[in-house]
Write an enzyme that holds these catalytic residues in place. Structure first.
Site, PDB file in Angstrom:
ATOM      1  N   ASP A 311       6.571   9.222   4.694  1.00 39.79           N
ATOM      2  CA  ASP A 311       5.755   8.104   5.372  1.00 39.79           C
ATOM      3  C   ASP A 311       6.272   6.715   4.826  1.00 39.79           C
ATOM      4  O   ASP A 311       5.466   5.848   4.798  1.00 39.79           O
ATOM      5  CB  ASP A 311       4.576   8.190   5.526  1.00 39.79           C
ATOM      6  N   ARG A 315       4.428  -0.866   6.026  1.00 35.70           N
ATOM      7  CA  ARG A 315       2.996  -0.840   5.961  1.00 35.70           C
ATOM      8  C   ARG A 315       2.477  -0.278   4.803  1.00 35.70           C
ATOM      9  O   ARG A 315       1.267  -0.288   4.348  1.00 35.70           O
ATOM     10  CB  ARG A 315       2.493  -0.251   7.247  1.00 35.70           C
ATOM     11  N   ASN A 316       3.316   0.752   4.297  1.00 42.36           N
ATOM     12  CA  ASN A 316       2.955   1.398   2.923  1.00 42.36           C
ATOM     13  C   ASN A 316       3.303   0.866   1.791  1.00 42.36           C
ATOM     14  O   ASN A 316       3.678   1.246   0.690  1.00 42.36           O
ATOM     15  CB  ASN A 316       3.265   2.993   3.168  1.00 42.36           C
ATOM     16  N   ASP A 329       1.077   5.450  -1.024  1.00 44.48           N
ATOM     17  CA  ASP A 329       1.039   6.474  -0.382  1.00 44.48           C
ATOM     18  C   ASP A 329       1.708   7.652  -0.441  1.00 44.48           C
ATOM     19  O   ASP A 329       1.957   8.595   0.412  1.00 44.48           O
ATOM     20  CB  ASP A 329       0.792   6.161   1.416  1.00 44.48           C
TER      21      ASP A 329
HETATM   22  P1  ADP Z   1      -3.762   5.042   4.962  1.00 45.64           P
HETATM   23  O1  ADP Z   1      -2.196   5.014   4.652  1.00 45.64           O
HETATM   24  O2  ADP Z   1      -4.457   6.015   4.657  1.00 45.64           O
HETATM   25  O3  ADP Z   1      -3.921   4.600   6.569  1.00 45.64           O
HETATM   26  P2  ADP Z   1      -3.537   2.905   3.111  1.00 45.64           P
HETATM   27  O4  ADP Z   1      -3.233   3.278   1.997  1.00 45.64           O
HETATM   28  O5  ADP Z   1      -2.192   2.419   3.841  1.00 45.64           O
HETATM   29  O6  ADP Z   1      -4.253   3.782   4.215  1.00 45.64           O
HETATM   30  O7  ADP Z   1      -4.481   1.471   3.090  1.00 45.64           O
HETATM   31  C1  ADP Z   1      -4.765   0.670   4.342  1.00 45.64           C
HETATM   32  C2  ADP Z   1      -4.655  -0.732   3.879  1.00 45.64           C
HETATM   33  O8  ADP Z   1      -5.572  -0.856   2.962  1.00 45.64           O
HETATM   34  C3  ADP Z   1      -3.382  -1.353   3.292  1.00 45.64           C
HETATM   35  O9  ADP Z   1      -2.524  -1.567   4.413  1.00 45.64           O
HETATM   36  C4  ADP Z   1      -3.697  -2.441   2.620  1.00 45.64           C
HETATM   37  O10 ADP Z   1      -3.741  -3.578   3.346  1.00 45.64           O
HETATM   38  C5  ADP Z   1      -4.910  -1.970   1.904  1.00 45.64           C
HETATM   39  N1  ADP Z   1      -4.634  -1.330   0.570  1.00 45.64           N
HETATM   40  C6  ADP Z   1      -4.549  -0.054   0.210  1.00 45.64           C
HETATM   41  N2  ADP Z   1      -4.337   0.186  -0.985  1.00 45.64           N
HETATM   42  C7  ADP Z   1      -4.502  -0.930  -1.796  1.00 45.64           C
HETATM   43  C8  ADP Z   1      -4.271  -1.533  -2.953  1.00 45.64           C
HETATM   44  N3  ADP Z   1      -4.009  -0.567  -3.921  1.00 45.64           N
HETATM   45  N4  ADP Z   1      -4.205  -2.717  -3.238  1.00 45.64           N
HETATM   46  C9  ADP Z   1      -4.833  -3.736  -2.194  1.00 45.64           C
HETATM   47  N5  ADP Z   1      -4.745  -3.291  -0.955  1.00 45.64           N
HETATM   48  C10 ADP Z   1      -4.711  -2.010  -0.761  1.00 45.64           C
HETATM   49 MG    MG Z   2      -0.822   3.815   4.609  1.00 45.98          MG
END
Ligand code: ADP
Ligand code: MG
Length: 447
Positions: A311, A315-316, A329
């Site tokens: 993935d 965005r990740n 992720d």
């Molecule tokens: P998912 O993959 O389950 O949809 P994410 O891990 O991509 O969720 O997290 C969603 C959002 O949260 C990210 O786009 C980011 O903006 C924020 N985020 C996630 N992990 C972190 C982190 N370690 N530090 C700061 N922001 C984070």
């Molecule tokens: Mg994500």
């Protein structure tokens, strides 16, 4: 043992007891986890902070080992006391010999969807029906819980309507307690030291909150559903195997409210938002190239560990305070039901062979990396603008590929195109991509 060098922030496990510390030394028990603050000038000593007591002090390198990786193992359970569909009679047999507070949970056979909590008390086994209603679980119709993990956690602390506090889980045969295994390896963090702050993001499986753990800023992903939490746990194992400057670091997990995944805090958020909110006027090509290189290096390391991301997309990618891009992720992507249900795949990022035959590899990650490059050099635009998912799939098969983003250097567009070779074997490796981007950055410095 002074051969090892640990960087500040490294989590180490102590190898033996040290209960009578001299002045400035840290006291600890075998198996405690400490965070390295700094190496002490001279030979083989460290200043470190004890993760449980919060105390700071000195200790010898020879007393420390690094945390081990958790092996991905389906026997590792967040709910070792969950025995599935067994009968009441079988449950009674499982809870022999009698011991006050010994317990297990089974699925109700008579009332599908409900559970039964079976508790040994005064040489008898008492069965409590756990009713599932309106997405919550309850024994007494007063205390309601989101999931079994929360319910068990609660009744281990408070007796409530039950004959005794729950004392000791009876593990299903062959199942290992994730909690114990994580603690042994040094990956279980202490809930008491975690303070939670604002919500900073919303993931597919739960909120992401900002927090602080022992003075360090962290991000915490909370997965509330116990089934998803279990799946995540298996995949979190991948995160315990890796350590690289371009991968978001896992600090540890806490088994509370389902599962807390505690990660390093990336203050500048995800790459898409970073690019969109700043744009061309602010961000220079050099910075775009540096982000691209960061990601390629993180992915090269993942590839070397034989881990497939599945993935990879802007965005990740998360950005640190110092503008370092890190992949997040990873290893978690497989939890995603996307992997099995092809209608839910991130189509615009997926390689044709992944979409059609579910064939994921580092080479399908390279295809996604090409899309990511396109996102970066178009300052966060969504790929294949104006095309539907169906159109994208069809047109790719006919050989269509996206045009270069506005003002994108020709060499970078050529890299994208090489990532989008139909035949996976013809795509470059992440190592090759790294080399090319390094050259590109050097070239930029020279002019
Ligand atoms: P998912 O993959 O389950 O949809 P994410 O891990 O991509 O969720 O997290 C969603 C959002 O949260 C990210 O786009 C980011 O903006 C924020 N985020 C996630 N992990 C972190 C982190 N370690 N530090 C700061 N922001 C984070
Ligand atoms: Mg994500």
């Amino acid at each position: 043992m002074s051969g090892k060098h640990w960087a500040p922030g490294t989590q180490c496990v102590t190898k033996h007891d040290h209960t009578k510390p001299k002045a400035q030394e840290l006291a600890f028990h075998k198996g405690d986890v400490v965070t390295i603050i700094e190496a002490v000038e001279g030979k083989g000593w460290y200043r470190a902070k004890h993760n449980d007591t919060g105390e700071e002090g000195l200790l010898a390198a020879s007393a420390l080992r690094e945390r081990g990786a958790i092996r991905a193992n389906s026997k590792l359970s967040l709910m070792p006391w969950f025995h599935g569909k067994i009968s009441g009679v079988q449950a009674v047999q499982e809870l022999q010999p009698p011991e006050d507070g010994l317990f297990l949970v089974r699925e109700s056979i008579r009332h599908p969807g409900d559970y039964v909590l079976c508790v040994s008390f005064a040489k008898e086994v008492i069965h409590y029906r756990v009713i599932y209603e309106e997405n919550t679980l309850s024994i007494d119709n007063e205390q309601r819980f989101c999931n079994l993990i929360d319910m068990i956690e609660h009744y281990m602390k408070e007796q409530g309507p039950i004959c005794t506090k729950l004392m000791k889980p009876k593990p299903k045969s062959g199942m290992k307690s994730a909690e114990e295994e994580l603690a042994k390896a040094g990956w279980l963090l202490n809930l008491q030291h975690l303070s939670l702050g604002d919500r900073i993001g919303q993931g597919e499986f739960g909120d992401v909150l900002q927090g602080e753990y022992m003075g360090q800023k962290v991000a915490v992903k909370n997965i509330k559903c116990d089934v998803t939490a279990q799946a995540f746990l298996t995949e979190t194992a991948a995160m315990t195997k890796v350590r690289h400057k371009n991968l978001v670091r896992l600090l540890g997990v806490i088994l509370h409210n389902g599962l807390y995944i505690v990660m390093e805090f990336m203050s500048k958020g995800n790459l898409v938002n970073f690019l969109r909110t700043r744009g061309r006027a602010v961000i220079q090509t050099r910075q775009l190239l540096q982000f691209a290189l960061d990601v390629a290096q993180g992915m090269d390391y993942l590839e070397s560990k034989k881990l497939v991301h599945r993935d990879l997309a802007a965005r990740n990618i998360l950005i640190s305070e110092e503008n370092v891009a890190k992949v997040s992720d990873f290893g978690l992507a497989r939890v995603n039901p996307k992997g099995t249900d092809t209608t839910l795949l991130p189509v615009k990022w997926s390689a044709p062979e992944a979409l059609k035959h579910n064939k994921f590899s580092s080479k399908s990650d390279v295809w996604s990396y090409g899309i990511l490059l396109w996102e970066v050099f178009s300052f966060g635009r969504a790929p294949y603008p104006k095309l539907s998912l169906k159109e994208v799939t069809e047109m790719l098969e006919q050989g269509y590929r996206m045009d270069a983003p506005e003002d994108c250097p020709a060499t970078i567009y050529a890299l994208m195109r090489s990532c989008w070779e139909l035949e996976p074997g013809k795509r470059p490796s992440f190592k090759k991509l790294t080399e090319k981007l390094q050259k590109e950055l050097k070239h930029l410095g020279a002019v």
